[in-house]
Design a protein around this motif. Structure first.
Motif, PDB file in Angstrom:
ATOM      1  N   ALA B 165       0.839  -1.205   0.000  1.00  0.00           N
ATOM      2  CA  ALA B 165       0.000   0.000   0.000  1.00  0.00           C
ATOM      3  C   ALA B 165       0.877   1.260   0.000  1.00  0.00           C
ATOM      4  O   ALA B 165       0.584   2.221  -0.713  1.00  0.00           O
ATOM      5  CB  ALA B 165      -0.919  -0.008   1.212  1.00  0.00           C
ATOM      6  N   LEU B 166       1.957   1.215   0.771  1.00  0.00           N
ATOM      7  CA  LEU B 166       2.846   2.391   0.827  1.00  0.00           C
ATOM      8  C   LEU B 166       3.542   2.628  -0.509  1.00  0.00           C
ATOM      9  O   LEU B 166       3.702   3.773  -0.946  1.00  0.00           O
ATOM     10  CB  LEU B 166       3.897   2.208   1.939  1.00  0.00           C
ATOM     11  CG  LEU B 166       3.354   2.359   3.364  1.00  0.00           C
ATOM     12  CD1 LEU B 166       4.419   1.982   4.387  1.00  0.00           C
ATOM     13  CD2 LEU B 166       2.875   3.791   3.614  1.00  0.00           C
ATOM     14  N   LEU B 167       3.914   1.530  -1.156  1.00  0.00           N
ATOM     15  CA  LEU B 167       4.573   1.651  -2.461  1.00  0.00           C
ATOM     16  C   LEU B 167       3.620   2.280  -3.483  1.00  0.00           C
ATOM     17  O   LEU B 167       3.985   3.186  -4.240  1.00  0.00           O
ATOM     18  CB  LEU B 167       5.028   0.260  -2.917  1.00  0.00           C
ATOM     19  CG  LEU B 167       6.037   0.198  -4.048  1.00  0.00           C
ATOM     20  CD1 LEU B 167       7.279   1.013  -3.710  1.00  0.00           C
ATOM     21  CD2 LEU B 167       6.427  -1.257  -4.308  1.00  0.00           C
ATOM     22  N   VAL B 168       2.389   1.783  -3.491  1.00  0.00           N
ATOM     23  CA  VAL B 168       1.391   2.330  -4.421  1.00  0.00           C
ATOM     24  C   VAL B 168       1.140   3.805  -4.097  1.00  0.00           C
ATOM     25  O   VAL B 168       1.031   4.651  -4.992  1.00  0.00           O
ATOM     26  CB  VAL B 168       0.077   1.503  -4.350  1.00  0.00           C
ATOM     27  CG1 VAL B 168      -1.064   2.219  -5.052  1.00  0.00           C
ATOM     28  CG2 VAL B 168       0.292   0.133  -4.979  1.00  0.00           C
ATOM     29  N   ARG B 169       1.095   4.119  -2.810  1.00  0.00           N
ATOM     30  CA  ARG B 169       0.862   5.510  -2.392  1.00  0.00           C
ATOM     31  C   ARG B 169       1.996   6.421  -2.878  1.00  0.00           C
ATOM     32  O   ARG B 169       1.758   7.516  -3.385  1.00  0.00           O
ATOM     33  CB  ARG B 169       0.741   5.576  -0.873  1.00  0.00           C
ATOM     34  CG  ARG B 169       0.207   6.895  -0.378  1.00  0.00           C
ATOM     35  CD  ARG B 169       0.145   6.925   1.130  1.00  0.00           C
ATOM     36  NE  ARG B 169      -0.712   5.872   1.661  1.00  0.00           N
ATOM     37  CZ  ARG B 169      -0.861   5.605   2.952  1.00  0.00           C
ATOM     38  NH1 ARG B 169      -0.199   6.297   3.860  1.00  0.00           N
ATOM     39  NH2 ARG B 169      -1.657   4.652   3.351  1.00  0.00           N
ATOM     40  N   ASP B 170       3.229   5.931  -2.750  1.00  0.00           N
ATOM     41  CA  ASP B 170       4.374   6.722  -3.231  1.00  0.00           C
ATOM     42  C   ASP B 170       4.284   6.962  -4.738  1.00  0.00           C
ATOM     43  O   ASP B 170       4.586   8.053  -5.227  1.00  0.00           O
ATOM     44  CB  ASP B 170       5.690   6.006  -2.908  1.00  0.00           C
ATOM     45  CG  ASP B 170       6.029   6.116  -1.426  1.00  0.00           C
ATOM     46  OD1 ASP B 170       5.420   6.979  -0.754  1.00  0.00           O
ATOM     47  OD2 ASP B 170       6.867   5.334  -0.950  1.00  0.00           O
ATOM     48  N   LEU B 171       3.860   5.931  -5.435  1.00  0.00           N
ATOM     49  CA  LEU B 171       3.735   6.066  -6.895  1.00  0.00           C
ATOM     50  C   LEU B 171       2.690   7.127  -7.243  1.00  0.00           C
ATOM     51  O   LEU B 171       2.908   7.956  -8.138  1.00  0.00           O
ATOM     52  CB  LEU B 171       3.317   4.732  -7.510  1.00  0.00           C
ATOM     53  CG  LEU B 171       4.439   3.735  -7.775  1.00  0.00           C
ATOM     54  CD1 LEU B 171       3.866   2.367  -8.106  1.00  0.00           C
ATOM     55  CD2 LEU B 171       5.292   4.232  -8.944  1.00  0.00           C
ATOM     56  N   ILE B 172       1.565   7.083  -6.556  1.00  0.00           N
ATOM     57  CA  ILE B 172       0.500   8.061  -6.838  1.00  0.00           C
ATOM     58  C   ILE B 172       1.019   9.471  -6.522  1.00  0.00           C
ATOM     59  O   ILE B 172       0.744  10.428  -7.262  1.00  0.00           O
ATOM     60  CB  ILE B 172      -0.774   7.740  -6.021  1.00  0.00           C
ATOM     61  CG1 ILE B 172      -1.319   6.370  -6.437  1.00  0.00           C
ATOM     62  CG2 ILE B 172      -1.845   8.808  -6.219  1.00  0.00           C
ATOM     63  CD1 ILE B 172      -2.433   5.846  -5.545  1.00  0.00           C
TER      64      ILE B 172
END
Lengths: 277, 250
Positions: B165-172
């Motif tokens: 979830a954190l990785l996806v959040r960073d990408l966004i």
């Protein structure tokens, strides 16, 4: 127009690749090829050795087998692909491609996969027969292969429609199996009942009409006539040959097969184009 | 790209999924739709993408009704659906190639795109064996094809473990920084807190509050606290019954 063709090409290629890599098509392909080769081998001769049947005898045996299996494959493939309305479907439909192109492209890919299964099964059996029993009767064998694959395509069209209507994969596959049971098994009983009730019990206009209603029975009858029904089935075959051999009956059945393949797809496309996801 | 929903309503028989949604999404902003299950968030997103046709009302993009906009509009929007799936047996790079062809995007930079979502090393692996986080990142890569002006993300980190979830959040966050607008719906209030410029709170199929987090009412805590805002609006009736007060920022 070019964009649409390119999108259909891309979708068909992806669907074909996906189907061929999937366990279902692979398993079905292996099963069909194994059964086809098994049919080509007549069994143990009196000498205790395996003998290979000629093309005509193999075609007669494969006619029934393939007319059970290929429509089943088509129905399940179509229903399974279009019955799954998940994020994958949504992702395709939000691309700059029409919904019609998505339906046509994916169906084309599935049709190619189904044709591949037919070609591999009939092809391997043909190689076995040609190697040991010569090429006599090959034309009839090709006719059977083409007819059975065409019935598979009709099954695919119906499967796509069932999938589009069902909207859930399990429900769609259940619907596809029910449709197969009706067409491959129950229809025969209904046909016998109708022929008894109409009083004749003999091949005639009623029989041709019933054969045109069901592509599996229609192509089976046409295949038998093409392979020599009078020799294979005696007086009943001769009567069947009289009913279909004149040309109009055969045309009716072939026309009905085309309708079976196209009409469900047209209806499915209409629904698909206007539906919410 | 400016998006406007005007009295957008969607009914499925007797069920009203969206009930007169009025919403404006300015260009190059991140707007998060929050609210309980069945409050109309996903239906609202899908209407923008043409997946759902309005029963009444309008959805406009730069003043044009989306039902009339067609392929040109879809090329400008990237979408990450909630229940993502890819064709069985396809490899990550093949998935991107397929969608690049459908979007008519040059296939030269696909590996760079996979690198951006940290999937370059598994480009040749079948997606069937991907974890939820890897699938989600591949979905983001698909959504980013052709540099869309707006990304529509439906629960982008649902069913992911915390690191995914954190990785996806960073990408966004990176995508936002590039100037791409983001319209997302999420149940993850921490994610909304971290990403959203504006929040729209959905209750009962309509937007009951919309604005910058620090403009909205809240229960306890600090102004701009998304959890307190959610409680103030989405949980309002229940909280009122419990006697919890809510406040507007001064």
């Amino acid at each position: 127009m070019r964009c649409r063709a390119e999108a259909i090409h891309a979708l068909a290629g992806a669907e074909l690749r996906s189907a061929l890599r999937g366990r279902f098509v692979q398993g079905f392909g292996i099963l069909f090829a194994a059964l086809a080769v098994g049919v080509a081998l007549a069994g143990l001769a009196a000498s205790g050795q395996l003998v290979v049947q000629g093309f005509t005898r193999t075609a007669v045996s494969l006619l029934t087998l393939s007319l059970y299996l290929l429509p089943l494959l088509g129905l399940v493939l179509g229903a399974s692909a279009f019955g799954a309305e998940d994020g994958g479907t949504e992702l395709l439909l939000v691309q700059p491609v029409s919904r019609g192109a998505v339906l046509v492209g994916r169906t084309l890919g599935l049709a190619l996969a189904l044709a591949g299964v037919g070609i591999v099964g009939f092809g391997i059996a043909a190689v076995v027969v040609a190697s040991f029993a010569g090429s006599e009767g090959f034309a009839g064998y090709l006719l059977v292969a083409a007819g059975a694959t065409a019935v598979g395509m009709a099954g695919l069209g119906l499967g796509v429609l069932i999938g589009v209507l069902a909207r859930r994969r399990l429900k769609a596959i259940g619907g596809a199996l029910a449709a197969w049971l009706c067409l491959a098994v129950l229809f025969d009983f209904a046909a016998i009942l109708v022929l008894q009730l109409t009083g004749s019990g003999q091949p005639g206009p009623w029989l041709v009409g019933l054969l045109a209603l069901n592509p599996i029975d229609g192509i089976r009858a046409l295949g038998l006539v093409g392979l020599g029904a009078d020799v294979l089935l005696g007086p009943t075959g001769a009567a069947l040959e009289r009913s279909l051999g004149a040309g109009r009956g055969a045309l009716l059945i072939v026309g009905s097969l085309g309708l079976w393949a196209a009409a469900p797809l047209v209806v499915a496309a209409r629904i698909y184009r206007h539906r919410d996801f | 790209m400016i998006i406007e929903y005007r009295r957008f309503t969607k009914r499925y028989g007797d069920v009203v999924a969206a009930n007169g949604v009025d919403l404006r999404v300015p260009a190059r902003t991140t707007v998060a739709l929050i609210g309980p299950n069945g409050s109309g968030k996903t239906t609202t997103l899908k209407a923008l993408l043409g997946l759902v046709r309005p029963t009444s009302g309008e959805v406009l993009v730069d003043g044009t009704d989306v039902t009339a906009a067609g392929a040109g509009l879809r090329r400008r929007i990237g979408y990450l659906p909630q229940r993502l799936s890819f064709p069985e047996g396809m490899r990550a790079l093949e998935v991107l190639e397929l969608y690049a062809r459908l979007r008519r995007v040059a296939a030269d930079d696909l590996r760079a795109l996979l690198r951006r979502v940290e999937l370059e090393e598994v480009a040749g692996r079948a997606v069937d064996g991907f974890s939820g986080g890897m699938r989600q990142r591949l979905g983001l890569a698909v959504a980013l094809l052709g540099d869309p002006e707006l990304l529509v993300l439906d629960e982008p980190s649902a069913a992911l473990d915390p690191s995914g979830a954190l990785l996806v959040r960073d990408l966004i966050r990176e995508i936002r920084a590039d100037g791409t607008g983001v319209l997302l719906c999420s149940h993850d209030l921490a994610e909304v807190q971290a990403l959203a410029d504006q929040v729209a709170v959905f209750v009962g199929g309509r937007v009951c509050a919309m604005g910058r987090p620090d403009e909205l009412a809240y229960t306890g805590g600090n102004p701009g606290d998304i959890e307190a805002i959610y409680q103030a609006y989405a949980g309002m009736r229940a909280r009122r019954a419990e006697g919890v007060a809510y406040a507007l920022p001064s």
